[in-house]
Design a protein around this motif. Structure first.
Motif, mmCIF file in Angstrom:
data_model
loop_
_atom_site.group_PDB
_atom_site.id
_atom_site.type_symbol
_atom_site.label_atom_id
_atom_site.label_comp_id
_atom_site.label_asym_id
_atom_site.label_seq_id
_atom_site.Cartn_x
_atom_site.Cartn_y
_atom_site.Cartn_z
ATOM 1 N N PHE A 30 -14.476 -9.142 2.690
ATOM 2 C CA PHE A 30 -15.605 -8.507 2.016
ATOM 3 C C PHE A 30 -15.974 -7.177 2.671
ATOM 4 C CE2 PHE A 30 -17.274 -12.994 0.805
ATOM 5 C CZ PHE A 30 -16.316 -13.078 -0.190
ATOM 6 N N ASP A 31 -15.601 -7.030 3.952
ATOM 7 C CA ASP A 31 -15.985 -5.804 4.662
ATOM 8 C C ASP A 31 -14.811 -4.822 4.774
ATOM 9 O OD1 ASP A 31 -14.437 -7.276 6.371
ATOM 10 O OD2 ASP A 31 -15.680 -6.979 8.135
ATOM 11 N N GLU A 32 -13.803 -4.979 3.937
ATOM 12 C CA GLU A 32 -12.638 -4.076 3.994
ATOM 13 C C GLU A 32 -13.095 -2.659 3.623
ATOM 14 O OE1 GLU A 32 -9.422 -3.592 5.302
ATOM 15 O OE2 GLU A 32 -9.084 -5.580 4.450
ATOM 16 N N PRO A 33 -12.696 -1.640 4.408
ATOM 17 C CA PRO A 33 -13.033 -0.276 3.999
ATOM 18 C C PRO A 33 -12.522 -0.012 2.575
ATOM 19 C CG PRO A 33 -12.154 -0.304 6.218
ATOM 20 C CD PRO A 33 -12.007 -1.689 5.695
ATOM 21 N N LEU A 34 -13.331 0.712 1.810
ATOM 22 C CA LEU A 34 -13.019 0.893 0.388
ATOM 23 C C LEU A 34 -11.607 1.470 0.182
ATOM 24 C CD1 LEU A 34 -13.964 0.756 -2.542
ATOM 25 C CD2 LEU A 34 -14.899 3.048 -2.281
ATOM 26 N N LYS A 35 -11.230 2.422 1.034
ATOM 27 C CA LYS A 35 -9.925 3.079 0.833
ATOM 28 C C LYS A 35 -8.799 2.045 0.892
ATOM 29 C CE LYS A 35 -7.134 6.953 2.240
ATOM 30 N NZ LYS A 35 -7.100 8.248 2.880
ATOM 31 N N HIS A 36 -8.849 1.192 1.895
ATOM 32 C CA HIS A 36 -7.769 0.222 2.041
ATOM 33 C C HIS A 36 -7.813 -0.822 0.914
ATOM 34 C CE1 HIS A 36 -5.566 -3.260 3.815
ATOM 35 N NE2 HIS A 36 -4.664 -2.303 3.881
ATOM 36 N N ALA A 37 -9.021 -1.271 0.564
ATOM 37 C CA ALA A 37 -9.141 -2.268 -0.511
ATOM 38 C C ALA A 37 -8.602 -1.684 -1.824
ATOM 39 C CB ALA A 37 -10.588 -2.700 -0.663
ATOM 40 N N LEU A 38 -8.876 -0.386 -2.034
ATOM 41 C CA LEU A 38 -8.368 0.259 -3.258
ATOM 42 C C LEU A 38 -6.848 0.374 -3.219
ATOM 43 C CD1 LEU A 38 -10.739 3.298 -3.958
ATOM 44 C CD2 LEU A 38 -10.176 1.477 -5.563
ATOM 45 N N GLN A 39 -6.358 0.797 -2.036
ATOM 46 C CA GLN A 39 -4.899 0.995 -1.917
ATOM 47 C C GLN A 39 -4.140 -0.302 -2.157
ATOM 48 O OE1 GLN A 39 -4.731 2.778 1.924
ATOM 49 N NE2 GLN A 39 -4.438 4.846 1.119
ATOM 50 N N LEU A 40 -4.684 -1.404 -1.653
ATOM 51 C CA LEU A 40 -3.964 -2.667 -1.772
ATOM 52 C C LEU A 40 -4.270 -3.382 -3.095
ATOM 53 C CD1 LEU A 40 -2.192 -4.888 -0.680
ATOM 54 C CD2 LEU A 40 -4.051 -5.647 0.771
ATOM 55 N N ASN A 41 -5.543 -3.629 -3.345
ATOM 56 C CA ASN A 41 -5.892 -4.472 -4.497
ATOM 57 C C ASN A 41 -5.691 -3.757 -5.836
ATOM 58 O OD1 ASN A 41 -6.533 -6.278 -2.543
ATOM 59 N ND2 ASN A 41 -8.721 -6.300 -2.889
ATOM 60 N N THR A 54 0.822 -1.214 0.000
ATOM 61 C CA THR A 54 0.000 0.000 0.000
ATOM 62 C C THR A 54 0.861 1.272 0.000
ATOM 63 O OG1 THR A 54 -0.070 -0.076 2.402
ATOM 64 C CG2 THR A 54 -1.907 -1.109 1.240
ATOM 65 N N GLN A 55 2.176 1.123 0.080
ATOM 66 C CA GLN A 55 3.069 2.281 0.172
ATOM 67 C C GLN A 55 3.694 2.627 -1.183
ATOM 68 O OE1 GLN A 55 3.446 4.115 3.015
ATOM 69 N NE2 GLN A 55 1.818 2.714 3.678
ATOM 70 N N PRO A 56 4.064 3.907 -1.371
ATOM 71 C CA PRO A 56 4.733 4.273 -2.624
ATOM 72 C C PRO A 56 5.962 3.385 -2.844
ATOM 73 C CG PRO A 56 4.235 6.218 -1.313
ATOM 74 C CD PRO A 56 3.866 5.048 -0.476
ATOM 75 N N LYS A 57 6.186 3.018 -4.073
ATOM 76 C CA LYS A 57 7.294 2.133 -4.467
ATOM 77 C C LYS A 57 7.300 0.823 -3.673
ATOM 78 C CE LYS A 57 10.686 3.945 -6.705
ATOM 79 N NZ LYS A 57 12.074 4.129 -6.967
ATOM 80 N N LEU A 58 6.147 0.452 -3.143
ATOM 81 C CA LEU A 58 5.949 -0.783 -2.384
ATOM 82 C C LEU A 58 6.842 -0.848 -1.132
ATOM 83 C CD1 LEU A 58 5.950 -3.281 -5.412
ATOM 84 C CD2 LEU A 58 3.968 -2.180 -4.409
ATOM 85 N N ALA A 105 -0.931 -11.235 -3.680
ATOM 86 C CA ALA A 105 -1.301 -10.457 -2.497
ATOM 87 C C ALA A 105 -2.589 -9.675 -2.741
ATOM 88 C CB ALA A 105 -0.181 -9.491 -2.121
ATOM 89 N N ALA A 106 -3.428 -9.654 -1.736
ATOM 90 C CA ALA A 106 -4.672 -8.890 -1.807
ATOM 91 C C ALA A 106 -5.316 -8.907 -0.443
ATOM 92 C CB ALA A 106 -5.635 -9.534 -2.806
ATOM 93 N N THR A 107 -6.253 -7.985 -0.221
ATOM 94 C CA THR A 107 -7.146 -8.187 0.915
ATOM 95 C C THR A 107 -8.367 -8.888 0.348
ATOM 96 O OG1 THR A 107 -8.662 -7.211 2.498
ATOM 97 C CG2 THR A 107 -7.906 -5.733 0.739
ATOM 98 N N MET A 160 -4.290 -0.072 -6.313
ATOM 99 C CA MET A 160 -3.039 0.706 -6.409
ATOM 100 C C MET A 160 -1.819 -0.181 -6.228
ATOM 101 S SD MET A 160 -3.665 4.200 -4.355
ATOM 102 C CE MET A 160 -5.273 4.879 -4.179
ATOM 103 N N GLY A 161 -1.918 -1.167 -5.336
ATOM 104 C CA GLY A 161 -0.797 -2.090 -5.101
ATOM 105 C C GLY A 161 -0.439 -2.818 -6.390
ATOM 106 N N THR A 162 -1.484 -3.245 -7.122
ATOM 107 C CA THR A 162 -1.255 -3.951 -8.392
ATOM 108 C C THR A 162 -0.592 -3.003 -9.394
ATOM 109 O OG1 THR A 162 -3.171 -5.338 -7.964
ATOM 110 C CG2 THR A 162 -2.446 -5.202 -10.250
ATOM 111 N N GLN A 163 -1.074 -1.757 -9.405
ATOM 112 C CA GLN A 163 -0.507 -0.769 -10.332
ATOM 113 C C GLN A 163 0.982 -0.531 -10.034
ATOM 114 O OE1 GLN A 163 -1.950 3.222 -9.843
ATOM 115 N NE2 GLN A 163 -2.209 3.495 -12.058
ATOM 116 N N ARG A 164 1.294 -0.449 -8.732
ATOM 117 C CA ARG A 164 2.699 -0.208 -8.344
ATOM 118 C C ARG A 164 3.581 -1.398 -8.713
ATOM 119 N NH1 ARG A 164 0.416 1.990 -3.011
ATOM 120 N NH2 ARG A 164 0.329 4.210 -3.458
#
Ligand SMILES: CCCCCCCCCCCCCCCCCCCC(=O)SCCNC(=O)CCNC(=O)[C@H](O)C(C)(C)COP(=O)(O)OP(=O)(O)OC[C@H]1O[C@@H](n2cnc3c(N)ncnc32)[C@H](O)[C@@H]1OP(=O)(O)O
Ligand code: NDP
Length: 498
Positions: free
Chosen positions: A117-128, A87-91, A112-114, A130-134
């Motif tokens: 099903f009840d993950e807050p949207l911000k964290h799910a986006l950051q990991l699943n 979830t961090q810049p440059k992983l 890797a993923a969260t 943005m994490g993939t994009q990084r």
């Protein structure tokens, strides 16, 4: 001679999510089937007060590695952990580690993923997403990269009933969402999440759909394949039949039903339970890695890794097999005799929740209080109900996934690879598989020994006697109340006694 295992020998592999359920099976199979793999880099974060090194050391002690430990005792020397946080810049990878990855890695598996099903949207986006994009950005710079394999889910497009092996339009423009969550207050994001999700049932499937689209948009010249498994269950054969270490998907439900806590489930008996064993998914993933790197298909291939269209299995059958297994091989210290039923009727479900979940939980908690102990059953029941609410979307509907690419890949394997990396689910015998899954849950999830089965059966007999005694007492009390209030009941009683 196996082409797939020969391909990985001498290669440097990078795996994310290696500490997770599927990641461990992937690492194990890779090292066992290609013992001359050069190195396996795994991205691991420190967690729960444990350093990355401590976590990896604990992971390698896990039972899942027993077979490779026996075959190649020095397998751990191949594993190179890298401190990372997706979830961090440059992983959050150090410059030195980054340099090592950029110059060495030949193939990437992104698991890797969260999966909550009840993950807050911000964290799910950051990991699943943005994490993939990084990770993709990092992969673009890898000098020797031959293939990038992304693990998605068959339910990423669950808003459709027929799902082909293509990338569908995303639920929203990912970059706009990234901007939105960047500056919006967390509580506001929570409030608008249902609106943003639209028809998607949860933040998990939503962000997995976004990540598929991001990959398609930003893949550049990379050789990428996407694997979409359905509900991943215990292993079929490898490394051991029934191996499982996660309560996700159906596993937690099996355990709750086996312990006699779960008695009623909202599900459609005739809907397809699209389950796939974890070793099948991993075999397909490794074969797809080989095919992507060696054959370099012109278009990015998506593999729906499902069973419903090939060897369908239904929730109603699952209920029978699970219940039958746990009656013959009970779990230890069950709360009640296993006896769960599926219903698609909301009112009937509510009735059984009141009678079979809440009433016994209240009585049990009362007993705990009276004996000076902490009540806990109502808390467990409430958590179970929350989980069932989130899962019922998947147990009440069926989907049709095409599996042409899975069939095509199978046709590309030579005879030895077909055995070594078997993902032919036509050979799967569901009643045997579910029995082995339930026994695996008992052994590997709950750490129960099979030698404890006679004692567990004895415990069930005790529970049955308690139930008989309770029901008889209840009947007598009701009858007494009846007799005291009704002349007719009294007459019947005297008649019977006379
Ligand atoms: C009659 C019997 C059988 C009949 C079968 C009928 C079944 C119908 C049910 C249908 C199930 C369908 C499932 C479909 C899923 C398809 C989805 C697509 C597949 C995927 O792509 S990804 C993987 C799927 N992801 C998941 O499954 C995650 C779902 N889970 C969650 O989101 C959260 O767990 C949930 C449900 C929100 C609950 O959260 P919470 O209450 O916070 O609990 P935790 O999960 O954090 O667990 C806390 C703690 O308890 C342990 N645990 C969990 N379950 C059990 C259990 N049954 N027994 C004992 N212990 C359990 C868990 O491991 C945690 O321990 P820690 O030590 O880690 O804290
Ligand atoms: N299980 C299933 O039924 C299905 C799973 N899938 C997909 O398969 C993949 C693997 O799933 P599964 O093994 O079940 O999931 P797990 O939850 O068991 O594993 C998730 C992995 O991701 C890692 N991870 C989570 N957050 C981060 C982070 N911020 N930085 C680095 N790593 C992180 C976890 O590491 P850590 O140990 O540090 O938490 C763990 O290794 C996922 O992509 C999932 O979407 C698809 C279909 C079905």
């Amino acid at each position: 001679m196996s082409s797939v295992s020969a391909y990985y020998n001498g290669k440097t592999v990078l795996i994310t999510g290696a500490t997770g359920f599927m990641g461990k099976v992937l690492v194990e199979k890779l090292l066992r089937s290609s013992p001359d793999v050069k190195a396996v880099y795994i991205l691991v974060r420190p967690k729960a007060g444990q350093s990355m090194q401590e976590r990896v050391a604990n992971m390698l002690k896990c039972k899942v590695f027993d077979r490779v430990r026996e075959d190649c005792p020095n397998f751990h020397e191949k594993i190179k952990p890298i401190n990372a946080e997706l979830t961090q810049p440059k992983l959050a990878i150090s410059a030195e580690d980054e340099e090592e990855l950029l110059t060495r890695v030949n193939i990437v598996f992104h698991c890797a993923a969260t999966v909550r099903f009840d993950e807050p949207l911000k964290h799910a986006l950051q990991l699943n997403a943005m994490g993939t994009q990084r990770l993709l950005e990092l992969a673009q710079q890898m000098q020797k990269l031959e293939a990038f394999i992304h693990i998605s889910t068959a339910y990423a497009n669950c808003v459709r009933k027929c799902i082909d092996e293509i990338i569908y339009p995303p639920p929203a423009e990912p970059k706009k969402l990234f901007d939105l969550v960047e500056w919006l207050d967390e509580s506001i994001i929570q409030d608008i999440t249902p609106k943003l999700l639209g028809d998607w049932p949860n933040t998990y499937t939503y962000t997995k759909a976004l990540s598929e689209y991001l990959i398609q948009q930003e893949k550049g010249n990379l050789n990428i394949a996407i694997i979409r498994p359905s509900i991943v269950g215990a292993s079929w054969h490898e490394p051991f039949p029934g191996w499982i270490d996660s309560f996700n998907g159906t596993s937690g439900i099996f355990v709750a039903a086996g312990k006699g806590i779960l008695r009623t489930v909202i599900a459609n008996n005739e809907a397809v339970a699209d389950m796939i064993p974890v070793d099948v998914v991993i075999n397909l993933t490794l074969a797809a890695g080989w095919y992507t790197a060696v054959h370099r298909p012109k278009n990015m291939l998506v593999y729906n890794c499902t069973t419903g269209g090939i060897n369908p299995f239904f929730w109603g059958e699952m209920e029978q097999y699970v219940m039958s297994t746990f009656k013959r091989n009970p779990l230890e210290q069950a709360f009640r005799t296993p006896n769960a039923h599926l219903t698609s009727n909301y009112l009937i479900n509510q009735y059984w929740i009141t009678v079979s979940h809440k009433a016994p939980a209240i009585l049990y908690d009362l007993y705990m209080r009276l004996t000076g102990r902490k009540p806990r059953m109502m808390k467990i029941i409430n958590r179970l109900h929350k989980s069932m609410m989130l899962l019922q979307y998947f147990s009440t509907q069926s989907w049709d996934w095409s599996s042409d690419n899975m069939n095509m890949l199978m046709s590309q394997l030579n005879t030895e690879d077909k055995k070594l990396y078997n993902f032919d689910v036509r050979q799967l015998h569901w009643s045997e598989y579910i029995e082995s899954y339930c026994l695996g849950a008992k052994k590997y999830l709950l750490n129960e020994d099979m030698s404890g089965i006679p004692a567990a059966k004895q415990h069930l007999r005790k529970l049955r006697n308690i139930r008989y005694a309770f029901n008889t007492t209840l009947l007598v009390i009701i009858w007494r109340i009846f007799i005291a209030r009704s002349q007719m009941a009294r007459n019947i009683w005297y008649f019977v006694v006379a």
